[in-house]
Design a protein around this motif. Structure first.
Motif, mmCIF file in Angstrom:
data_model
loop_
_atom_site.group_PDB
_atom_site.id
_atom_site.type_symbol
_atom_site.label_atom_id
_atom_site.label_comp_id
_atom_site.label_asym_id
_atom_site.label_seq_id
_atom_site.Cartn_x
_atom_site.Cartn_y
_atom_site.Cartn_z
ATOM 1 N N VAL A 49 0.860 -1.189 0.000
ATOM 2 C CA VAL A 49 0.000 0.000 0.000
ATOM 3 C C VAL A 49 0.897 1.241 0.000
ATOM 4 C CG1 VAL A 49 -1.868 1.215 1.157
ATOM 5 C CG2 VAL A 49 -1.741 -1.275 1.294
ATOM 6 N N ARG A 71 1.210 5.392 -0.121
ATOM 7 C CA ARG A 71 0.524 6.683 0.111
ATOM 8 C C ARG A 71 1.521 7.819 -0.083
ATOM 9 N NH1 ARG A 71 -2.706 3.946 3.831
ATOM 10 N NH2 ARG A 71 -4.882 4.606 3.844
ATOM 11 N N GLY A 109 -4.964 -0.411 7.211
ATOM 12 C CA GLY A 109 -5.062 1.046 7.129
ATOM 13 C C GLY A 109 -5.166 1.702 8.481
ATOM 14 N N ARG A 129 -29.714 1.282 4.757
ATOM 15 C CA ARG A 129 -28.693 1.847 5.637
ATOM 16 C C ARG A 129 -28.017 2.962 4.846
ATOM 17 N NH1 ARG A 129 -25.569 -0.470 9.528
ATOM 18 N NH2 ARG A 129 -23.639 0.605 10.091
ATOM 19 N N SER A 156 -25.630 5.159 5.381
ATOM 20 C CA SER A 156 -24.409 5.731 5.975
ATOM 21 C C SER A 156 -23.621 6.433 4.879
ATOM 22 C CB SER A 156 -23.558 4.607 6.581
ATOM 23 O OG SER A 156 -23.118 3.752 5.534
ATOM 24 N N THR A 157 -22.703 7.264 5.287
ATOM 25 C CA THR A 157 -21.853 7.974 4.324
ATOM 26 C C THR A 157 -21.155 6.978 3.403
ATOM 27 O OG1 THR A 157 -21.460 9.768 5.893
ATOM 28 C CG2 THR A 157 -19.847 9.493 4.144
ATOM 29 N N ALA A 198 -13.372 -3.428 2.318
ATOM 30 C CA ALA A 198 -12.783 -3.928 3.562
ATOM 31 C C ALA A 198 -13.713 -3.643 4.731
ATOM 32 C CB ALA A 198 -11.440 -3.249 3.795
ATOM 33 N N ASP A 211 -13.470 -3.376 8.887
ATOM 34 C CA ASP A 211 -12.633 -3.385 10.092
ATOM 35 C C ASP A 211 -13.338 -4.265 11.125
ATOM 36 O OD1 ASP A 211 -10.965 -0.835 12.136
ATOM 37 O OD2 ASP A 211 -11.176 -3.007 12.367
ATOM 38 N N SER A 217 -9.707 1.340 -1.103
ATOM 39 C CA SER A 217 -8.568 1.458 -0.196
ATOM 40 C C SER A 217 -8.786 2.681 0.681
ATOM 41 C CB SER A 217 -7.301 1.670 -1.027
ATOM 42 O OG SER A 217 -6.302 0.811 -0.603
ATOM 43 N N GLY A 218 -8.291 2.628 1.913
ATOM 44 C CA GLY A 218 -8.481 3.779 2.782
ATOM 45 C C GLY A 218 -9.894 3.790 3.331
ATOM 46 N N ARG A 256 -12.595 7.098 7.926
ATOM 47 C CA ARG A 256 -12.469 7.130 9.386
ATOM 48 C C ARG A 256 -11.059 7.374 9.868
ATOM 49 N NH1 ARG A 256 -14.986 1.710 11.480
ATOM 50 N NH2 ARG A 256 -17.112 1.870 10.790
HETATM 51 C C1 LIG Z 1 -17.810 -1.890 6.820
HETATM 52 C C2 LIG Z 1 -17.838 -0.367 6.872
HETATM 53 C C3 LIG Z 1 -17.153 0.223 5.629
HETATM 54 C C4 LIG Z 1 -19.316 0.096 6.953
HETATM 55 O O1 LIG Z 1 -19.293 1.501 7.175
HETATM 56 P P1 LIG Z 1 -20.645 2.255 7.570
HETATM 57 O O2 LIG Z 1 -20.267 3.664 7.761
HETATM 58 O O3 LIG Z 1 -21.698 1.954 6.617
HETATM 59 O O4 LIG Z 1 -21.117 1.636 8.903
HETATM 60 P P2 LIG Z 1 -20.495 1.876 10.309
HETATM 61 O O5 LIG Z 1 -21.295 1.118 11.242
HETATM 62 O O6 LIG Z 1 -19.055 1.610 10.244
HETATM 63 O O7 LIG Z 1 -20.712 3.451 10.586
HETATM 64 C C5 LIG Z 1 -22.020 3.949 10.792
HETATM 65 C C6 LIG Z 1 -21.899 5.364 11.177
HETATM 66 O O8 LIG Z 1 -21.089 5.473 12.354
HETATM 67 C C7 LIG Z 1 -19.884 6.157 12.045
HETATM 68 N N1 LIG Z 1 -18.757 5.404 12.639
HETATM 69 C C8 LIG Z 1 -18.755 4.133 13.026
HETATM 70 N N2 LIG Z 1 -17.552 3.776 13.502
HETATM 71 C C9 LIG Z 1 -16.763 4.871 13.363
HETATM 72 C C10 LIG Z 1 -15.396 5.162 13.642
HETATM 73 N N3 LIG Z 1 -14.589 4.241 14.181
HETATM 74 N N4 LIG Z 1 -14.918 6.377 13.350
HETATM 75 C C11 LIG Z 1 -15.725 7.319 12.794
HETATM 76 N N5 LIG Z 1 -17.029 7.110 12.504
HETATM 77 C C12 LIG Z 1 -17.529 5.909 12.779
HETATM 78 C C13 LIG Z 1 -19.755 6.122 10.532
HETATM 79 O O9 LIG Z 1 -19.005 7.243 10.067
HETATM 80 C C14 LIG Z 1 -21.184 6.151 10.113
HETATM 81 O O10 LIG Z 1 -21.662 7.497 10.191
HETATM 82 P P3 LIG Z 1 -21.858 8.352 8.862
HETATM 83 O O11 LIG Z 1 -22.609 7.506 7.905
HETATM 84 O O12 LIG Z 1 -22.567 9.604 9.256
HETATM 85 O O13 LIG Z 1 -20.472 8.635 8.356
HETATM 86 C C15 LIG Z 1 -17.134 0.154 8.151
HETATM 87 O O14 LIG Z 1 -17.780 -0.436 9.264
HETATM 88 C C16 LIG Z 1 -15.659 -0.186 8.198
HETATM 89 O O15 LIG Z 1 -15.255 -1.292 8.564
HETATM 90 N N6 LIG Z 1 -14.831 0.817 7.790
HETATM 91 C C17 LIG Z 1 -13.348 0.680 7.882
HETATM 92 C C18 LIG Z 1 -12.836 -0.155 6.698
HETATM 93 C C19 LIG Z 1 -11.298 -0.176 6.652
HETATM 94 O O16 LIG Z 1 -10.630 -0.377 7.662
HETATM 95 N N7 LIG Z 1 -10.753 0.127 5.441
HETATM 96 C C20 LIG Z 1 -9.289 0.118 5.253
HETATM 97 C C21 LIG Z 1 -8.795 -1.284 4.826
HETATM 98 S S1 LIG Z 1 -7.027 -1.349 4.808
HETATM 99 C C22 LIG Z 1 -6.626 -0.497 3.426
HETATM 100 O O17 LIG Z 1 -7.479 -0.110 2.662
HETATM 101 C C23 LIG Z 1 -5.192 -0.160 3.213
HETATM 102 C C24 LIG Z 1 -4.873 1.198 3.803
HETATM 103 O O18 LIG Z 1 -5.805 2.025 3.905
HETATM 104 O O19 LIG Z 1 -3.689 1.415 4.118
#
Ligand SMILES: CC(C)(COP(=O)(O)OP(=O)(O)OC[C@H]1O[C@@H](n2cnc3c(N)ncnc32)[C@H](O)[C@@H]1OP(=O)(O)O)[C@@H](O)C(=O)NCCC(=O)NCCSC(=O)CC(=O)O
Length: 461
Positions: free
Chosen positions: A41, A43, A169, A281, A283-284, A313, A315, A394-395, A398
């Motif tokens: 990865v 950046r 990430g 759902r 969500s953003t 992905a 988390d 990617s990314g 959050r």
């Molecule tokens: C599966 C998901 C994408 C689903 O996201 P959703 O937003 O739909 O659902 P959710 O339950 O997580 O979040 C619901 C609402 O709560 C907020 N929320 C929840 N947890 C949060 C947190 N820890 N930080 C900030 N906001 C958060 C969300 O912004 C959203 O609000 P609102 O809708 O208002 O915003 C997410 O849960 C997730 O796992 N995201 C992280 C994925 C990840 O780690 N990617 C990187 C992979 S590694 C990679 O790619 C390489 C690298 O980056 O180096």
């Protein structure tokens, strides 16, 4: 004008506690093993600093970045270590030994920082000189490498290349925050939310997922080498990445909080008159990912019977029972992956709603079991039907990457370079941190021109 890069120095930066540190061995878990042959990865984080002259860069920026990197590495020793797979071990380990170091390249570029950190398309290949190589061989691989590049009287950028089997990430960006904190505050201690947890006993699975994931890799290795047994079944060499076509351009699409709300309202309107009464759902992530996915399918044009799919992905830290600490060091992500139907479904009138419904259902269905599906996900990713158009991401919105202030201000732009290596987009919260989102795209020029029109025109439906 073709820009040029001048390498000033390639240094080794050791953890500040290197003399007193102990050796450390971290066995990979099944969460890590899914990535150990996949591309790294990359950046690049751009900082605008018009008083960044070469003397200021040499005497202030580089020394402060090196010293703070050394200090933050003392809390993240595995990043200075290497991935090795000893013949006696059933799986690879991350091994750190005293005086291990990370590679830290210092360079100067005559490129236009405004263009590379701006919002108009530019050729992807212009980013590659800003990212350092990551040393990977048959029997060992570095965890991460860094490069700081000066754009005289414009600013500088920090490029990093990270091995995905070592960190996801969340861990990558938590480390970057600790480095920035140390550099700006000149502290050597870290706040709790930046202090890594190395306890790997928190990662449990109902079956021997380590073995299952390695078996999938073994069978994929045989498949990719025409059915022959790999010469070295414990080789750490990565799968070959496609050459980046010189015609590929990068573009960052910014959605404001209002744009996202308008798309949310549009989905509510369309779903209220649709046959399905199931609650969406909104969500953003669901909104932005579905919007990008349908725009990419439309921009591609072509055969509407082609299979289309998505993967994103997940988390798993908060999904595991008991939850894994948010500062757990390593990988703790699984994925949703579906090839639900054909392109035709998403180019028609309510294609955006159809996409949002699918992505919403995928997110709603998430629980701890998504972690147990990693072996089958890995196999599925490797057996994609010919001609399929997939989207991965990617990314994340959050990670707070626009809060990475090393003492010279917040980033002008954060770019995930490695989306070029797959049909992928990158996501980040927007720079103003007011609920907007940035989406990074990498496409051939003619397709990007079509995509940009679709992305902007679709906001006013
Ligand atoms: C599966 C998901 C994408 C689903 O996201 P959703 O937003 O739909 O659902 P959710 O339950 O997580 O979040 C619901 C609402 O709560 C907020 N929320 C929840 N947890 C949060 C947190 N820890 N930080 C900030 N906001 C958060 C969300 O912004 C959203 O609000 P609102 O809708 O208002 O915003 C997410 O849960 C997730 O796992 N995201 C992280 C994925 C990840 O780690 N990617 C990187 C992979 S590694 C990679 O790619 C390489 C690298 O980056 O180096």
């Amino acid at each position: 004008m073709v820009s040029s890069l001048n390498i000033i120095e390639v240094a080794r930066v050791t953890p500040s506690n290197s003399d007193s540190s102990e050796s450390l061995t971290l066995p990979l878990t099944f969460f890590d093993l899914q990535w150990y042959k996949l591309h790294t990865v990359k950046r690049v984080i751009f900082y605008r600093l018009t008083h960044a002259t070469r003397p200021f860069f040499d005497s202030v920026i580089v020394p402060k970045l090196k010293t703070s990197l050394s200090s933050s590495l003392s809390h993240y020793l595995p990043l200075a270590g290497k991935l090795v797979w000893e013949q006696v071990d059933p799986k690879p380990n991350i091994v750190y030994s005293p005086n291990d170091a990370v590679s830290f390249t210092v360079a100067e570029s005559n490129a236009d920082l405004s263009r590379l950190s701006g919002n108009t398309p530019f050729f992807s290949t212009e980013l590659y000189p800003l990212v350092p190589e990551l040393r990977v061989s048959e029997d060992s691989a570095s965890a991460v490498s860094f490069q700081v590049t000066l754009f005289p009287n414009q600013g500088f950028c920090i490029g990093l290349n990270a091995h995905h089997a070592v960190l996801d990430g969340k861990t990558t960006t938590t480390f970057l925050k600790s480095w920035a904190h140390t550099c700006k505050e000149e502290h050597t201690s870290l706040p709790l939310d930046l202090t890594p947890v190395y306890d790997r006993t928190v990662i449990k699975s109902p079956t021997d997922l380590d073995r299952e994931v390695l078996n999938v890799w073994h069978s994929l290795g045989k498949k990719f080498s025409g059915g022959k047994e790999p010469e070295n079944p414990k080789s750490l060499k990565l799968l070959p990445s496609p050459e980046i076509d010189p015609d590929v351009v990068r573009y960052t699409f910014s959605l404001t909080r209002e744009d996202i709300q308008n798309l949310r309202e549009r989905l509510k309107r369309e779903s209220s008159v649709s046959s399905s009464s199931k609650q969406l759902r909104l969500s953003t992530f669901v909104i932005v990912f579905s919007y990008a996915w349908t725009a990419l399918i439309k921009a591609r044009g072509g055969d509407l019977d082609r299979p289309v799919g998505y993967g994103f992905a997940v988390d798993c830290r908060s999904l595991m029972d008991p939850p894994v600490p948010s500062t757990y060091f390593g990988n703790c992500i699984s994925a949703c992956f579906k090839i639900p139907t054909k392109a035709e479904t998403f180019v028609r009138e309510q294609g955006f709603l159809a996409a949002a419904r699918l992505v919403s259902d995928s997110v709603e269905a998430l629980d701890e079991s998504v972690a147990w599906k990693i072996p089958e996900l890995l196999e599925a990713f490797a057996t994609i039907p010919p001609g399929a158009q997939l989207l991965s991401v990617s990314g994340s919105t959050r990670f707070g990457v626009y809060r990475l202030d090393f003492g010279w201000g917040r980033p002008e732009k954060v770019v995930v370079v490695s989306i070029d290596q797959s049909d992928s987009i990158s996501l980040a919260e927007n720079r103003d941190g007011n609920g907007g989102v940035e989406v990074g795209f990498s496409l051939k020029k003619h397709e990007m021109d079509a995509l940009i029109d679709l992305l902007h025109n679709g906001l006013n439906v």
